[in-house]
Design a protein around this motif. Structure first.
Motif, PDB file in Angstrom:
ATOM      1  N   GLY A 235      -1.031 -10.377  -5.434  1.00 34.33           N
ATOM      2  CA  GLY A 235      -1.946  -9.759  -6.521  1.00 34.33           C
ATOM      3  C   GLY A 235      -2.859  -8.979  -5.965  1.00 34.33           C
ATOM      4  N   ASP A 236      -2.832  -8.521  -4.596  1.00 36.54           N
ATOM      5  CA  ASP A 236      -3.879  -7.706  -3.897  1.00 36.54           C
ATOM      6  C   ASP A 236      -3.673  -6.250  -4.402  1.00 36.54           C
ATOM      7  OD1 ASP A 236      -5.373  -6.342  -1.997  1.00 36.54           O
ATOM      8  OD2 ASP A 236      -5.199  -7.705  -0.671  1.00 36.54           O
ATOM      9  N   LYS A 237      -4.600  -5.576  -5.111  1.00 31.06           N
ATOM     10  CA  LYS A 237      -4.162  -4.239  -5.654  1.00 31.06           C
ATOM     11  C   LYS A 237      -4.746  -3.064  -4.447  1.00 31.06           C
ATOM     12  CE  LYS A 237      -4.923  -5.148 -10.448  1.00 31.06           C
ATOM     13  NZ  LYS A 237      -5.805  -4.975 -11.649  1.00 31.06           N
ATOM     14  N   ARG A 238      -5.660  -3.472  -3.538  1.00 33.80           N
ATOM     15  CA  ARG A 238      -5.978  -2.666  -2.531  1.00 33.80           C
ATOM     16  C   ARG A 238      -5.070  -2.562  -1.567  1.00 33.80           C
ATOM     17  NH1 ARG A 238     -10.229  -5.849  -4.212  1.00 33.80           N
ATOM     18  NH2 ARG A 238      -9.967  -7.379  -2.367  1.00 33.80           N
ATOM     19  N   MET A 239      -4.061  -3.780  -1.076  1.00 33.06           N
ATOM     20  CA  MET A 239      -3.156  -3.495  -0.414  1.00 33.06           C
ATOM     21  C   MET A 239      -1.898  -2.825  -1.026  1.00 33.06           C
ATOM     22  SD  MET A 239      -0.950  -6.477   1.636  1.00 33.06           S
ATOM     23  CE  MET A 239      -2.122  -6.996   2.934  1.00 33.06           C
ATOM     24  N   ALA A 240      -1.801  -2.998  -2.202  1.00 31.80           N
ATOM     25  CA  ALA A 240      -0.815  -2.322  -2.713  1.00 31.80           C
ATOM     26  C   ALA A 240      -0.964  -0.810  -2.679  1.00 31.80           C
ATOM     27  CB  ALA A 240      -0.647  -2.875  -4.391  1.00 31.80           C
ATOM     28  N   SER A 241      -2.472  -0.211  -2.774  1.00 30.88           N
ATOM     29  CA  SER A 241      -2.595   0.958  -2.610  1.00 30.88           C
ATOM     30  C   SER A 241      -2.071   1.538  -1.343  1.00 30.88           C
ATOM     31  CB  SER A 241      -4.141   1.317  -3.104  1.00 30.88           C
ATOM     32  OG  SER A 241      -5.021   0.784  -2.168  1.00 30.88           O
ATOM     33  N   ALA A 253       3.461  12.884   4.758  1.00 38.60           N
ATOM     34  CA  ALA A 253       2.390  12.436   4.093  1.00 38.60           C
ATOM     35  C   ALA A 253       2.167  10.985   4.366  1.00 38.60           C
ATOM     36  CB  ALA A 253       2.461  12.413   2.656  1.00 38.60           C
ATOM     37  N   ARG A 254       3.023  10.255   5.315  1.00 41.95           N
ATOM     38  CA  ARG A 254       2.895   8.848   5.583  1.00 41.95           C
ATOM     39  C   ARG A 254       1.936   8.824   6.782  1.00 41.95           C
ATOM     40  NH1 ARG A 254       9.102   7.785   6.021  1.00 41.95           N
ATOM     41  NH2 ARG A 254       9.747   8.293   3.819  1.00 41.95           N
ATOM     42  N   PRO A 255       0.933   7.776   6.757  1.00 40.23           N
ATOM     43  CA  PRO A 255       0.062   7.563   7.876  1.00 40.23           C
ATOM     44  C   PRO A 255       0.781   6.967   9.042  1.00 40.23           C
ATOM     45  CG  PRO A 255      -0.129   5.771   6.321  1.00 40.23           C
ATOM     46  CD  PRO A 255       0.851   6.682   5.859  1.00 40.23           C
ATOM     47  N   ARG A 256       0.202   6.977  10.315  1.00 40.18           N
ATOM     48  CA  ARG A 256       0.890   6.545  11.467  1.00 40.18           C
ATOM     49  C   ARG A 256       0.656   4.862  11.214  1.00 40.18           C
ATOM     50  NH1 ARG A 256      -2.001   8.119  16.693  1.00 40.18           N
ATOM     51  NH2 ARG A 256      -3.752   7.458  15.075  1.00 40.18           N
ATOM     52  N   ALA A 257       1.599   4.070  11.932  1.00 43.01           N
ATOM     53  CA  ALA A 257       1.401   2.753  11.982  1.00 43.01           C
ATOM     54  C   ALA A 257       0.183   2.259  12.636  1.00 43.01           C
ATOM     55  CB  ALA A 257       2.526   1.942  12.538  1.00 43.01           C
ATOM     56  N   ALA A 258      -0.364   2.861  13.613  1.00 42.33           N
ATOM     57  CA  ALA A 258      -1.794   2.528  14.247  1.00 42.33           C
ATOM     58  C   ALA A 258      -3.035   2.823  12.957  1.00 42.33           C
ATOM     59  CB  ALA A 258      -1.957   3.379  15.353  1.00 42.33           C
ATOM     60  N   ASP A 259      -2.842   3.701  12.150  1.00 48.75           N
ATOM     61  CA  ASP A 259      -3.648   3.827  11.280  1.00 48.75           C
ATOM     62  C   ASP A 259      -3.870   2.850   9.810  1.00 48.75           C
ATOM     63  OD1 ASP A 259      -4.470   6.321  12.539  1.00 48.75           O
ATOM     64  OD2 ASP A 259      -2.956   7.320  11.170  1.00 48.75           O
ATOM     65  N   VAL A 260      -2.773   2.131   9.962  1.00 53.00           N
ATOM     66  CA  VAL A 260      -2.704   1.091   8.618  1.00 53.00           C
ATOM     67  C   VAL A 260      -3.780   0.095   8.781  1.00 53.00           C
ATOM     68  CG1 VAL A 260      -1.434  -0.744   7.770  1.00 53.00           C
ATOM     69  CG2 VAL A 260      -0.580   1.507   8.434  1.00 53.00           C
ATOM     70  N   PRO A 261      -4.143  -0.411   9.904  1.00 49.87           N
ATOM     71  CA  PRO A 261      -5.406  -1.443   9.735  1.00 49.87           C
ATOM     72  C   PRO A 261      -6.480  -0.904   9.302  1.00 49.87           C
ATOM     73  CG  PRO A 261      -4.027  -1.703  11.724  1.00 49.87           C
ATOM     74  CD  PRO A 261      -3.536  -0.439  11.095  1.00 49.87           C
ATOM     75  N   ALA A 262      -7.189   0.390   9.903  1.00 49.52           N
ATOM     76  CA  ALA A 262      -8.285   1.043   9.556  1.00 49.52           C
ATOM     77  C   ALA A 262      -8.059   1.308   7.970  1.00 49.52           C
ATOM     78  CB  ALA A 262      -8.162   2.619  10.259  1.00 49.52           C
ATOM     79  N   LEU A 263      -6.823   1.808   7.289  1.00 46.81           N
ATOM     80  CA  LEU A 263      -6.753   1.962   5.909  1.00 46.81           C
ATOM     81  C   LEU A 263      -7.165   0.766   5.316  1.00 46.81           C
ATOM     82  CD1 LEU A 263      -3.681   4.134   5.791  1.00 46.81           C
ATOM     83  CD2 LEU A 263      -5.833   5.128   5.223  1.00 46.81           C
ATOM     84  N   LEU A 264      -6.638  -0.491   5.555  1.00 45.17           N
ATOM     85  CA  LEU A 264      -6.971  -1.526   5.086  1.00 45.17           C
ATOM     86  C   LEU A 264      -8.315  -1.881   4.971  1.00 45.17           C
ATOM     87  CD1 LEU A 264      -3.885  -3.760   6.148  1.00 45.17           C
ATOM     88  CD2 LEU A 264      -4.172  -3.096   3.973  1.00 45.17           C
ATOM     89  N   ARG A 265      -9.160  -1.625   5.951  1.00 46.89           N
ATOM     90  CA  ARG A 265     -10.205  -2.125   6.200  1.00 46.89           C
ATOM     91  C   ARG A 265     -11.123  -1.257   5.174  1.00 46.89           C
ATOM     92  NH1 ARG A 265      -9.386  -2.490  11.771  1.00 46.89           N
ATOM     93  NH2 ARG A 265      -9.974  -0.436  12.054  1.00 46.89           N
ATOM     94  N   ARG A 266     -10.980   0.316   5.266  1.00 46.26           N
ATOM     95  CA  ARG A 266     -11.575   1.455   4.491  1.00 46.26           C
ATOM     96  C   ARG A 266     -11.327   0.813   3.034  1.00 46.26           C
ATOM     97  NH1 ARG A 266      -9.317   6.754   5.555  1.00 46.26           N
ATOM     98  NH2 ARG A 266      -9.688   6.309   7.567  1.00 46.26           N
TER      99      ARG A 266
END
Length: 324
Positions: A235-241, A253-266
């Motif tokens: 039920g994590d809506k932020r991860m879903a985004s 338009a897809r991010p790099r794999a290396a950018d995903v942790p920063a996107l999750l933190r942001r």
């Protein structure tokens, strides 16, 4: 290393893992294979129902391993021997804490050439989700570890091409990710077995188009689909985004794999900031309301004090002066 109908060029696999599967009659037939190469306690635990691979648990000098080799019908087919050799060569290049280690390749008696891998003590992410054991905190941790493993692979120009919950192990000790099954992996250094590959529901849509070429961004799409599964389970809506960002149909338009942790933190920082702003706005409204009430109260008192006296001192109104 599954491929539908045993064809290494097919792009859609079934949902089973290369490590965990239902033990069937063919496994039982292989359970008593002869022991060779110093391996003991050799026992088959998985045979691909449609592909060409079979897996064994084995021990040598007291250490547990997993051996991956070809089914008997494919043992002397050059295409599948090259596929197994390619999987070994790619796996041997990878040394990352979140990737199952490939340790070597040997001829093991009647099994023929076998890829020797570390044995992961754990369960698949697919099993964890189905049991309802996944939490939001673990999902965020797993997403970050997966993204880190993919970023490491992509830095070596290696693509997994079959990322899905069944190919992700979760260790019992520490609850950490181990990415497994490189049977469909590809790298720029190889010129063989370049057909698009993946599993239904996780393969990037552009990989199904004619003349599709392997691309690291296809792994990012699959990561987005895996994160979507975890977001749905928790039920994590932020991860879903963030998952939706990774699984965009527009490849660019897809991010790099290396950018995903920063996107999750942001995403979490933005949520915390939003909550903080809401609280601050509520407090500000409360302060303004209190100030208005205070000012209105003081205004009424001042108005009462500044009103002119009517000169009436009598309590009984009949005694008021005439004309009042």
């Amino acid at each position: 290393m599954d491929s539908v109908n045993g064809n290494i060029g097919e792009c859609v696999q079934d949902g089973t893992s290369g490590y965990v599967g239902r033990i069937d009659d063919e496994v039982g037939a292989q359970a008593d294979a002869a022991v060779h190469g110093g391996f003991t306690s050799l026992r088959g635990f998985y045979v691909s129902p449609h592909g060409h691979a079979r897996l064994f648990h084995a021990s040598r000098y007291g250490k547990a391993y997993v051996l991956k080799c070809l089914k008997a019908d494919y043992l002397y087919v050059p295409l599948y021997r090259r596929a197994l050799a390619k999987e070994f060569e790619i796996g041997l290049q990878l040394d990352h804490p979140c990737i199952c280690r490939t340790l070597g390749m040997e001829d093991v008696g009647e099994l023929g050439p076998a890829v020797i891998m570390e044995r992961v003590d754990g369960c698949t992410l697919n099993d964890m989700i189905s049991r309802g054991a996944l939490t939001k905190a673990l999902a965020v941790k797993f997403a970050g570890q997966l993204a880190g493993a993919l970023a490491y692979m992509h830095s070596k120009q290696i693509m997994h091409r079959d990322l899905k919950p069944a190919n992700i192990m979760v260790t019992h000790n520490g609850l950490n990710i181990k990415l497994i099954d490189f049977s469909l992996a590809d790298a720029d250094t190889f010129a063989v077995l370049k057909q698009p590959a993946g599993s239904s529901g996780y393969i990037a849509p552009e990989q199904l188009l004619p003349s599709a070429k392997a691309d690291v961004r296809a792994d990012v799409y699959s990561l987005g689909m895996v994160m979507g599964d975890m977001a749905k389970a928790t039920g994590d809506k932020r991860m879903a985004s963030v998952a939706a960002m990774c699984a965009r149909r527009d490849v660019a338009a897809r991010p790099r794999a290396a950018d995903v942790p920063a996107l999750l933190r942001r995403s979490r920082m933005q949520w915390r900031l939003f909550v903080a702003l809401c609280i601050a706005a509520a407090l500000a409204c409360a302060c303004v309301a209190c100030a208005l009430l205070y000012r209105n109260g003081n205004g009424l008192e001042a108005q009462a004090e500044s009103s002119p006296a009517d000169g009436n001192t009598a309590v009984d109104y009949t005694e008021w002066p005439a004309g009042r």
